[in-house]
Write a protein that holds these residues in place. Sequence first.
Motif, PDB file in Angstrom:
ATOM      1  N   VAL A 120      13.751   8.006   9.429  1.00 37.42           N
ATOM      2  CA  VAL A 120      12.459   7.573   8.896  1.00 37.42           C
ATOM      3  C   VAL A 120      11.385   8.222   9.764  1.00 37.42           C
ATOM      4  O   VAL A 120      11.343   8.008  10.977  1.00 37.42           O
ATOM      5  N   HIS A 121      10.548   9.032   9.125  1.00 41.16           N
ATOM      6  CA  HIS A 121       9.550   9.814   9.875  1.00 41.16           C
ATOM      7  C   HIS A 121       8.196   9.699   9.191  1.00 41.16           C
ATOM      8  O   HIS A 121       8.100   9.710   7.956  1.00 41.16           O
ATOM      9  N   ASP A 122       7.162   9.600   9.992  1.00 40.44           N
ATOM     10  CA  ASP A 122       5.801   9.545   9.470  1.00 40.44           C
ATOM     11  C   ASP A 122       4.986  10.659  10.121  1.00 40.44           C
ATOM     12  O   ASP A 122       4.939  10.761  11.347  1.00 40.44           O
ATOM     13  N   SER A 123       4.363  11.470   9.285  1.00 43.57           N
ATOM     14  CA  SER A 123       3.596  12.606   9.807  1.00 43.57           C
ATOM     15  C   SER A 123       2.236  12.202  10.345  1.00 43.57           C
ATOM     16  O   SER A 123       1.527  13.025  10.912  1.00 43.57           O
ATOM     17  N   ALA A 124       1.876  10.928  10.164  1.00 44.26           N
ATOM     18  CA  ALA A 124       0.594  10.432  10.679  1.00 44.26           C
ATOM     19  C   ALA A 124       0.845   9.172  11.490  1.00 44.26           C
ATOM     20  O   ALA A 124       0.533   8.059  11.051  1.00 44.26           O
ATOM     21  N   PRO A 125       1.463   9.289  12.683  1.00 43.52           N
ATOM     22  CA  PRO A 125       1.786   8.102  13.487  1.00 43.52           C
ATOM     23  C   PRO A 125       0.533   7.404  13.994  1.00 43.52           C
ATOM     24  O   PRO A 125      -0.574   7.926  13.886  1.00 43.52           O
ATOM     25  N   GLY A 126       0.727   6.230  14.577  1.00 42.87           N
ATOM     26  CA  GLY A 126      -0.401   5.472  15.095  1.00 42.87           C
ATOM     27  C   GLY A 126      -0.490   4.088  14.502  1.00 42.87           C
ATOM     28  O   GLY A 126      -1.160   3.207  15.033  1.00 42.87           O
ATOM     29  N   ASP A 144       5.291   2.754  13.219  1.00 44.36           N
ATOM     30  CA  ASP A 144       5.956   3.233  14.433  1.00 44.36           C
ATOM     31  C   ASP A 144       7.208   2.409  14.746  1.00 44.36           C
ATOM     32  O   ASP A 144       8.206   2.938  15.241  1.00 44.36           O
ATOM     33  N   ALA A 145       7.155   1.107  14.433  1.00 42.95           N
ATOM     34  CA  ALA A 145       8.289   0.226  14.739  1.00 42.95           C
ATOM     35  C   ALA A 145       9.501   0.511  13.859  1.00 42.95           C
ATOM     36  O   ALA A 145      10.641   0.307  14.281  1.00 42.95           O
ATOM     37  N   ILE A 146       9.278   0.994  12.630  1.00 45.34           N
ATOM     38  CA  ILE A 146      10.403   1.247  11.721  1.00 45.34           C
ATOM     39  C   ILE A 146      10.835   2.714  11.723  1.00 45.34           C
ATOM     40  O   ILE A 146      11.829   3.061  11.093  1.00 45.34           O
ATOM     41  N   SER A 147      10.093   3.576  12.437  1.00 42.47           N
ATOM     42  CA  SER A 147      10.448   4.993  12.487  1.00 42.47           C
ATOM     43  C   SER A 147      11.618   5.213  13.442  1.00 42.47           C
ATOM     44  O   SER A 147      11.738   4.539  14.465  1.00 42.47           O
ATOM     45  N   GLY A 148      12.491   6.160  13.095  1.00 44.25           N
ATOM     46  CA  GLY A 148      13.622   6.459  13.957  1.00 44.25           C
ATOM     47  C   GLY A 148      14.860   6.807  13.165  1.00 44.25           C
ATOM     48  O   GLY A 148      14.800   7.124  11.973  1.00 44.25           O
ATOM     49  N   VAL A 149      16.014   6.733  13.823  1.00 50.52           N
ATOM     50  CA  VAL A 149      17.290   7.116  13.223  1.00 50.52           C
ATOM     51  C   VAL A 149      18.053   5.857  12.802  1.00 50.52           C
ATOM     52  O   VAL A 149      18.167   4.894  13.559  1.00 50.52           O
ATOM     53  N   TYR A 150      18.592   5.892  11.587  1.00 42.26           N
ATOM     54  CA  TYR A 150      19.363   4.780  11.032  1.00 42.26           C
ATOM     55  C   TYR A 150      20.792   5.256  10.749  1.00 42.26           C
ATOM     56  O   TYR A 150      20.997   6.373  10.264  1.00 42.26           O
ATOM     57  N   TYR A 151      21.775   4.409  11.063  1.00 42.35           N
ATOM     58  CA  TYR A 151      23.161   4.753  10.745  1.00 42.35           C
ATOM     59  C   TYR A 151      23.652   3.878   9.596  1.00 42.35           C
ATOM     60  O   TYR A 151      23.186   2.756   9.396  1.00 42.35           O
ATOM     61  N   GLN A 152      24.600   4.389   8.809  1.00 40.47           N
ATOM     62  CA  GLN A 152      25.123   3.635   7.673  1.00 40.47           C
ATOM     63  C   GLN A 152      26.137   2.608   8.142  1.00 40.47           C
ATOM     64  O   GLN A 152      27.141   2.943   8.760  1.00 40.47           O
ATOM     65  N   GLU A 183       0.838  -1.200   0.000  1.00 43.55           N
ATOM     66  CA  GLU A 183       0.000   0.000   0.000  1.00 43.55           C
ATOM     67  C   GLU A 183       0.872   1.249   0.000  1.00 43.55           C
ATOM     68  O   GLU A 183       1.926   1.279   0.634  1.00 43.55           O
ATOM     69  N   THR A 184       0.434   2.272  -0.708  1.00 41.89           N
ATOM     70  CA  THR A 184       1.153   3.535  -0.732  1.00 41.89           C
ATOM     71  C   THR A 184       0.860   4.302   0.552  1.00 41.89           C
ATOM     72  O   THR A 184      -0.289   4.392   0.991  1.00 41.89           O
ATOM     73  N   ARG A 185       1.916   4.830   1.188  1.00 45.10           N
ATOM     74  CA  ARG A 185       1.749   5.635   2.398  1.00 45.10           C
ATOM     75  C   ARG A 185       2.472   6.963   2.169  1.00 45.10           C
ATOM     76  O   ARG A 185       3.688   7.064   2.348  1.00 45.10           O
ATOM     77  N   GLY A 186       1.709   7.957   1.782  1.00 42.31           N
ATOM     78  CA  GLY A 186       2.290   9.245   1.426  1.00 42.31           C
ATOM     79  C   GLY A 186       2.875  10.015   2.589  1.00 42.31           C
ATOM     80  O   GLY A 186       3.673  10.943   2.395  1.00 42.31           O
ATOM     81  N   SER A 187       2.520   9.648   3.832  1.00 43.58           N
ATOM     82  CA  SER A 187       3.013  10.382   5.001  1.00 43.58           C
ATOM     83  C   SER A 187       4.384   9.912   5.474  1.00 43.58           C
ATOM     84  O   SER A 187       4.989  10.527   6.345  1.00 43.58           O
ATOM     85  N   LEU A 188       4.885   8.801   4.899  1.00 47.94           N
ATOM     86  CA  LEU A 188       6.170   8.235   5.329  1.00 47.94           C
ATOM     87  C   LEU A 188       7.303   8.839   4.522  1.00 47.94           C
ATOM     88  O   LEU A 188       7.247   8.898   3.293  1.00 47.94           O
ATOM     89  N   ARG A 189       8.334   9.286   5.207  1.00 49.12           N
ATOM     90  CA  ARG A 189       9.475   9.930   4.556  1.00 49.12           C
ATOM     91  C   ARG A 189      10.789   9.372   5.093  1.00 49.12           C
ATOM     92  O   ARG A 189      10.900   9.029   6.273  1.00 49.12           O
ATOM     93  N   ILE A 190      11.803   9.293   4.211  1.00 49.80           N
ATOM     94  CA  ILE A 190      13.180   8.995   4.600  1.00 49.80           C
ATOM     95  C   ILE A 190      14.004  10.238   4.290  1.00 49.80           C
ATOM     96  O   ILE A 190      14.104  10.642   3.126  1.00 49.80           O
TER      97      ILE A 190
END
Length: 335
Positions: A265-271, A276-284, A225-232
Motif C-alpha cells: 500500500v503506497h501513497d504518492s502524497a504522504p503526510g 501513513d498508518a496503513i501504508s506498507g507491506v502486507y502478507y497474505q 473521500e476519494t484519494r487518487g494518490s493511494l495505490r495497492i
Amino acid sequence: EPDADPDLFGKIYTYEELQNIERGVRKPKEEFQFSLDGSRPEHWPEDTMPDPGKWVAWLPEGWGQGIKQTATGKTLKCFIGPPETGGKRFFHKVAVAEFVGHELIAKEQPRTKKDEKGEKVAPSVKDSIPSWPQGDWLPLTWKIAYRQLPSTCHKIYIPPDVDDKFFFYHRAQVMSYLAGEDVTMSKFESSKKMSEIMQAASGKTERRKGKRKCERRQIADSDYETRGSLRILPSAESARAAEVSQVREALALQGFKQDVELLVVHDSAPGNRIVDAISGVYYQRPAPFEQRPCFQLVRVVERAAKRRACCSGVHIYWSSERSAWKIGVLDDSKA
C-alpha cells in the motif's frame, strides 16, 4: 525509584523480579507468539486461525484465542486449549471455566475496589503489581511500572539506557523507539502531582454532568473521500523493493514460504496520519476472510541485532457489507 510524586508511580520492576513474585504472572511463552506471525499451531482445528487482535486477559496458561471461519464466510471468536486437551475449542468464557474447573480472572489488571459507601475507588499503584506484556515485543532488558491515573493504574515502559528517568506510555511508542524513530519520552520528575490530576479530573466530571451522550452515527457513503494518490500494488510492481525484501526475509526466518504473496500500500502524497498508518507491506494470511484472500500489514523491527516481522491489526480484506475491498481492522462493522 523515580524522583517524582511518590503517589504517582509504583515500584519499577525488571522482568526477572516479576518472575520471582508468586502472583501468577504470565511469562511471554510460545502460546502468545501465534498472533505475531499468523501461523496456526499444529493442534488447532484447520478452520481456526490465531486472533490478530487483542487477546482476553483471563485465558488460562497455555490457551489461545482464535477466529473460526464459518461455512457462510462469517467469523466467530473462540478459545483453544493446549495440546494436552487435543485442541479443545470453546466459544464462551463460562464454558472454558467449566472445563478447567475454576473461575477465570484477569490477574494482570488492577481490580477496582469499593469504599464503605459502596462507591468505586481507583486501584493504587502502591498495592498493584504490573504483569510483563504478553508476546515478545518488549525486550527483557526493559523495565515496567504503574502510573496512577484518576480511575486506574496505567502501565508504563522504561528503556534500559535512561537511568529510570524517562518512560513511554504506550506500546506503539516503544515499537517506534525500537525501530530507531525519534520518539518523545515522558519524564518522571516533570509529571503532574496526583493532587493536581485528581482536581482536574473532578472538574471534568462536573462539566460532563447534564450533557447528553453522543449517539453513535451510522457510516454513510458521504463520509468517504476519494484519494487518487493511494495505490495497492503487487510487491513486484512497487518502488519499495528494499522494504519488500526485508519483510520477505523476516517472514522466511519465522517459517513462512519464500513465495508468500505480498502487497504494497503506497501513497504518492504522504503526510496524512491515517494514510501513513496503513501504508506498507502486507502478507497474505493462510486463512481467507469472507471467502476471499486476506492480507495483514507487517512491520520489520530490529531486536537483539536480529530482524523480526511483527504483524499489526490492519488488514486488506473483502467487505461483504459494502461489496468492496477495505483496509482497516478485521471487523466489517467498522469504517
